[in-house]
Each structure stands twice: as C-alpha cells, then as structure tokens.
Enzyme design. Structure first.
Site, short mmCIF file in Angstrom:
data_model
loop_
_atom_site.label_atom_id
_atom_site.label_comp_id
_atom_site.label_asym_id
_atom_site.label_seq_id
_atom_site.Cartn_x
_atom_site.Cartn_y
_atom_site.Cartn_z
N GLY A 115 0.76 -1.24 0.00
CA GLY A 115 0.00 0.00 0.00
C GLY A 115 0.79 1.28 0.00
O GLY A 115 1.58 1.58 -0.90
N LYS A 217 11.21 -13.99 15.74
CA LYS A 217 11.48 -15.38 16.11
C LYS A 217 12.65 -15.94 15.30
O LYS A 217 13.49 -16.66 15.83
CB LYS A 217 10.23 -16.23 15.90
CG LYS A 217 10.44 -17.71 16.22
CD LYS A 217 9.14 -18.50 16.10
CE LYS A 217 9.38 -19.96 16.47
NZ LYS A 217 8.13 -20.76 16.45
N HIS A 368 11.09 14.99 52.01
CA HIS A 368 10.99 13.53 52.13
C HIS A 368 9.54 13.06 51.99
O HIS A 368 9.05 12.25 52.79
CB HIS A 368 11.61 13.04 53.42
CG HIS A 368 13.08 13.30 53.52
ND1 HIS A 368 13.97 12.90 52.56
CD2 HIS A 368 13.82 13.96 54.45
CE1 HIS A 368 15.20 13.27 52.89
NE2 HIS A 368 15.13 13.93 54.04
N ARG A 540 -0.08 7.15 67.49
CA ARG A 540 -0.75 8.41 67.14
C ARG A 540 -0.45 9.51 68.15
O ARG A 540 -0.40 10.70 67.80
CB ARG A 540 -2.25 8.16 67.02
CG ARG A 540 -3.01 9.29 66.33
CD ARG A 540 -4.35 8.79 65.83
NE ARG A 540 -4.18 7.72 64.85
CZ ARG A 540 -3.89 7.94 63.56
NH1 ARG A 540 -3.78 9.17 63.11
NH2 ARG A 540 -3.73 6.92 62.75
#
Length: 618
Positions: A115, A217, A368, A540
């Site tokens: 093509g 391949k 950080h 916490r």
C-alpha cells in the site's frame, strides 16, 4: 476460472544467470526467453474459488500494472542482476523510509512492500514490488488481509540452516525474506482522538504484529526493524561494517525490540477492550479488576542512582491509555537546573499531588514526601508562600516548593530573595520549584536563583482519579487512587459544641493536608495555613505531640485532623489536643471508644467531627 497473476512464478526455470533462487522469475530469464520445463503446477485452493495456473514461460503472465511500480516495469525490459536478497517493508510511520529503501536497493536487495509504503518507495524513484505480486492475491477485505499468506510467512520463518525448511521453500517455490521493516497502525492515536468503537477496532493491526513476531522469532536469519532510528545501523550491518559478534548482538536486540513493540501495542488494545465492556454487561466489584494485565512503559531516562548512590535507577513513562494527555510529574518539562534524581521524582510527585488538591491558590513545601508547609490565599500567593515556609523553615530548607497557580515574575522574585525565618539572612535553598505554568518573566527571574535549581512545569492530573500500582515481593498491589477531597466528605458533628463557619474552613483545610501526610498522620491548621504536622510515627500520640510542638502557641483556637480514628481519648491524643487549646477536631470515627472522644471534647468545649472516611498513607 479466475487466473491469479504471479511474479514469483510457481515453476522452476532453467536460467544461465546462475540464479540463487530459481523459484523467482529473474529479469535475465525473462529477457533471454529461456524456456521452462513446462512443468504444470495446479493447486486447488481450499475455497475452490480460485485455481493457480502456471504454464510454460511464454504463457506466464506478469502481474497487472497496478501490482508493480514503473521502476519494476523498466527493470523487466532493461535486465539486471539477481537480487542479493529480499526485504519486506510495511510501515505506518514512514520516517526514514526513502533512505532505508535506497540503501537496500543500492545493496542489491529486492524491495517488497504494501500500500502506502510501496507508494512512498516508488515516489522516491526506487524499484518496488507490491506484495500482491508475490502472494498472487490482491489486498482484500478493505486492507485487513495483505501479508497473511504462506508465501510471506514461509519466506520469513524458514531457518536457512535447516535442510527440511529449505526443501519446503523449494517445493512450494517460496523466496526467503531476509529483512522485515514494520511498525503498526496508530491505535493509541485513534483512541486519543475520541474515535468511535468501530473506528478504533479498524486500527487494531493484525498482519503487522504477525509479520514482526515471525521475523523476530527467526532473527538469526531475518533482520527485523520497527524503529526508524535503527535504519542506519541495519544498513551498516548489511554493508558488512560490523563484526559477526556485533551483528549477532544487534539481531537479538532488534528482535527484543520487535516483540516489545508488539507487546506494548497489544497491552493498549487489551486495556481498551476491557474498558469497553459489551453494552448491558456491568462488571461486579471483583471483576472491575482485570484477571490479567500488562502495563506498557517506555524508558525516559536513566538516573544517576536510586534512593541511595549504590542503587541503579531509571524513570519510565506510563503508556497505558489511561495516561493519555501527558499529565503529572513524569511528563513534566524541566526548564532549568540539574537532571532529576530518583528522590526528586518522589518528592515532586508528593508536593504536586498535595497542592493540586486545594482549590484556592496554594503553596506546598515538601521534605521527604511529607508536606511540612501548606498555605492558601485567594488574594496574596506571595504571602501564602511565606506562610508555607514559616510552618517549618528548617525542614523547608532543601525541600520542594509547589504551586497550583501560574508563577509570575513577582512571585519568582520573592522565592529568589526570601530569607530563612530562622535567622533572617540565609537565602532559602530548594531542590525543585514546580508549577502548572510560568510567565516568561517569572521563569527568567526564577532561573537566576541558582544554576542547580530544578524548575518543573507539570499539568495537574484530572481530579487525581484512576488506579495505582505498588510492588510487593512477588506481586503487585492495585487500588483506586485516594481521590476524595474535603468538599466530597460530610463532616458530622458529634459533640455538644457546634462548628463555626471559620472552624469548618480550618478543619477542611487540615483534612485536605492530612490526606497527604504519612501515617500515623496529624495536622494542625488555622487561617488556611498549616501550623504543624506529625507524620510516620508508630503511635498516634507521638504524632499529635510533634504537630502541637511545631504549632506552639498558635495551636490555641486551631483545627486538628487525624487520618484515622482515635483508639483512646482520656490522657491520650484527644485530651492532649483539647488541653493544648485546639478548638475543633476531625477523625474518621469507628473506634469502640468513640464515645470517650465525644465525652472528652464535651468536657473541654471542643467541637468533634467525624468524616466516615480514613486517609491512611503508607
């Protein structure tokens, strides 16, 4: 019966030009009119619709003119040497195609093409044979079938050192193909354009990947090239300018490249198909995650090192379809400064994700990956920058500064000249300044701060939706991105004291910030600025203590947000915050001792809100 024309004649010819491939009707045979042995090969095709018919040489029909270029027609009358080999070219990206074809022709290769590729070669004034003339079949089904034919794939897959393979080629009069150049239909671009389902389906390449995989391949005998950037080195190999070892290594590399090209392409097709489930079929919660998945990535750059100098590292672009649009830190433009490091990417990502969660013009400072300074202002972004740095000037030094608004000359000058609040003299040093846009003057001014300063321009990710992958040993974790914002969450008052409008503004600000702090996470805020935060602590209480310590006296009348519920209240996090003067607290709720937190806040007259949503970040 319809006669199928063939340039690769299905009979063996006697030719005094010592053709290496006697199955090809060579130019000199045609020119000298050598008679064939009149061997007749009648092959009844499975469909019984066509019958291939080859008679003596004088009866052999050349392909119609539409199957061959003018240069081929000229060569047939002028004569020429037997081709050194055969190259098959079928590319969508025609970059460098004329140069490749010219190099191949100059080396004596016969170029077979399809093509638009064939037209491009012919337009360059080079001889080219259309694939229809080789297969004896025209392109059909609207272009869906071009190269899917035993004559093509037999020529590609035959091992040259396997006598049985070569005997088979001879038996069926198939010419070996020594080079395959191809790349695939623009499926990704078609999806990106917003084309409908049917149009996207038509851009799923079938013959191309099949041809490339076959060549890869059999790479020991067939050179396969999918990247126009590799055309020059392939021609160098064919010219004999590489050693045997170099050629063998290149063949393996190009084979890998072809397989990877096809794998990435197939991954995008599979992703698209999964996202376009059949009408009327809804995926369950479990099936919203595909049973199998592949993430295509492209190497952007190798980095100096990883988190530490002894670790090698690189950065890759995510080529999944969900990343169409090129947003985020990986796609950022580096306008100035040193190259990005591994840690730079992580910190810049944390800073930019945080700042993009705020609707008001905002500045975020990250160290950080944790936001140590955040401030918003609808009227004065310069003051927001100053307040963000003052939240923790020691941590801000050497950090990353991010904005969610255009960086102007005035703001750039403030960043360049601002002194540390610690001593009023030291200019603040930053690794990165990142924003969605810069004015020309702003960019020029900011570049004057330091030769080392990295200046990044990144586009915000749409609402930060999507899914995220994270690696663990032997596997990957896949989850929805935590895209919930404070505006999408209901803050339910569970205390006797009710929140004021200002308290609601402050707690929403604190809640937006705590989402981006590593767990256990606590933020203390007031007046649209972060006063202190505690991050990454195993308990916490310690995070609460750190956040309040940073806030100091300004904690009085502030808002405190916790990324997860408070398991204890009395003598614990909630009472500590109340005693420090915090006026409003928000947590997800859901603890067995939630009532203790309510009772504690009621004792101190503090507003307590629950969100029903947790923001763990590990």
């Amino acid at each position: 019966m319809t006669q199928v024309y063939s340039y690769s004649c299905a009979v063996r010819l006697e030719c005094n030009s010592n053709c290496r491939r006697s199955q090809t009707v060579c130019v000199s045979a045609l020119r000298q009119g050598v008679r064939s042995k009149n061997k007749i090969l009648n092959q009844q095709l499975k469909s019984n619709s066509y019958q291939s018919r080859v008679l003596s040489l004088k009866d052999v029909s050349m392909p119609p003119k539409r199957f061959r270029s003018a240069s081929i027609t000229s060569a047939l009358s002028a004569g020429g040497p037997e081709p050194r080999g055969r190259a098959l070219i079928s590319v969508f990206d025609k970059t460098g195609l004329p140069e490749l074809a010219e190099g191949l022709v100059s080396l004596g290769y016969e170029v077979v093409s399809t093509g638009g590729s064939a037209r491009a070669v012919e337009d360059a004034g080079l001889p080219v044979l259309q694939v229809e003339a080789v297969t004896s079949f025209p392109e059909m089904l609207g272009g869906r079938v071009k190269t899917l034919h035993p004559v093509i794939h037999g020529g590609i897959l035959a091992k040259r050192n396997d006598a049985a393979h070569m005997t088979t080629l001879s038996q069926y009069e198939i010419s070996p193909i020594d080079l395959v150049a191809g790349n695939l239909y623009p499926f990704r671009a078609t999806v990106e354009s917003g084309a409908d389902f049917a149009s996207c389906v038509e851009q799923i390449d079938i013959g191309g990947p099949t041809m490339l995989r076959a060549a890869a391949k059999n790479h020991q005998d067939v050179l396969v090239v999918v990247d126009p950037a590799d055309y020059p080195i392939v021609l160098e190999v064919l010219r004999g300018n590489k050693s045997a070892e170099e050629e063998a290594a290149l063949r393996k590399f190009l084979a890998w490249k072809a397989f990877q090209h096809c794998a990435s392409y197939d991954a995008q097709v599979a992703e698209w198909m999964w996202s376009n489930e059949a009408e009327g079929v809804s995926k369950s919660q479990e099936s919203s995650f595909p049973p199998e998945m592949t993430v295509p990535m492209t190497l952007m750059n190798t980095l100096r090192y990883g988190e530490n100098s002894h670790q090698a590292a690189a950065v890759y672009a995510d080529k999944t379809l969900k990343e169409i649009g090129g947003t985020g830190v990986a796609s950022a433009i580096l306008h100035h400064g040193k190259e990005m490091s591994y840690n730079n990417y992580l910190d810049a990502e944390a800073a930019f994700n945080t700042v993009c969660d705020f609707s008001e013009p905002t500045c975020v400072v990250v160290k950080h990956t944790n936001p140590c300074g955040v401030a918003s202002s609808s009227t004065d972004i310069l003051e927001a920058y100053r307040l963000a740095v003052r939240a923790d000037p020691i941590s801000a030094f050497g950090g990353i500064v991010a904005f969610n608004c255009t960086l102007t000359e005035e703001l750039a000058r403030e960043i360049r000249e601002f002194r540390s609040p610690e001593d009023g003299e030291t200019r603040m040093f930053y690794e990165i300044v990142i924003a969605p846009s810069f004015t020309t003057e702003g960019l020029a001014t900011l570049k004057g701060k330091s030769k080392m300063l990295r200046i990044l321009e990144a586009q915000p990710r749409p609402t930060q939706e999507g899914k995220s992958l994270r690696q663990v040993g032997g596997g990957w974790l896949y989850q929805d991105v935590d895209a919930l914002t404070s505006e999408e969450i209901t803050f339910t008052c569970v205390s006797e004291a009710q929140p004021s409008d200002q308290q609601l503004l402050d707690i929403k600000f604190a809640w937006t910030a705590v989402k981006h702090v590593k767990s256990n996470a606590i933020t203390v805020a007031k007046g649209q600025r972060l006063l202190g935060m505690g991050s990454g602590q195993p308990n916490r209480v310690k995070s609460v203590n750190i956040a309040l310590e940073k806030a100091g006296e300004e904690a009085k009348g502030s808002a405190m947000a916790s990324d997860a519920f408070f398991p204890f209240a009395w003598g614990d996090s909630v009472e500590i915050a109340c005693q420090a003067g915090v006026s409003v607290i928000a947590h997800p709720g859901g603890s067995m001792r939630d009532q203790d937190a309510v009772d504690c806040c009621n004792k101190y007259g503090v507003v307590l809100l629950t969100t029903g949503v947790r923001h763990f970040r590990h």
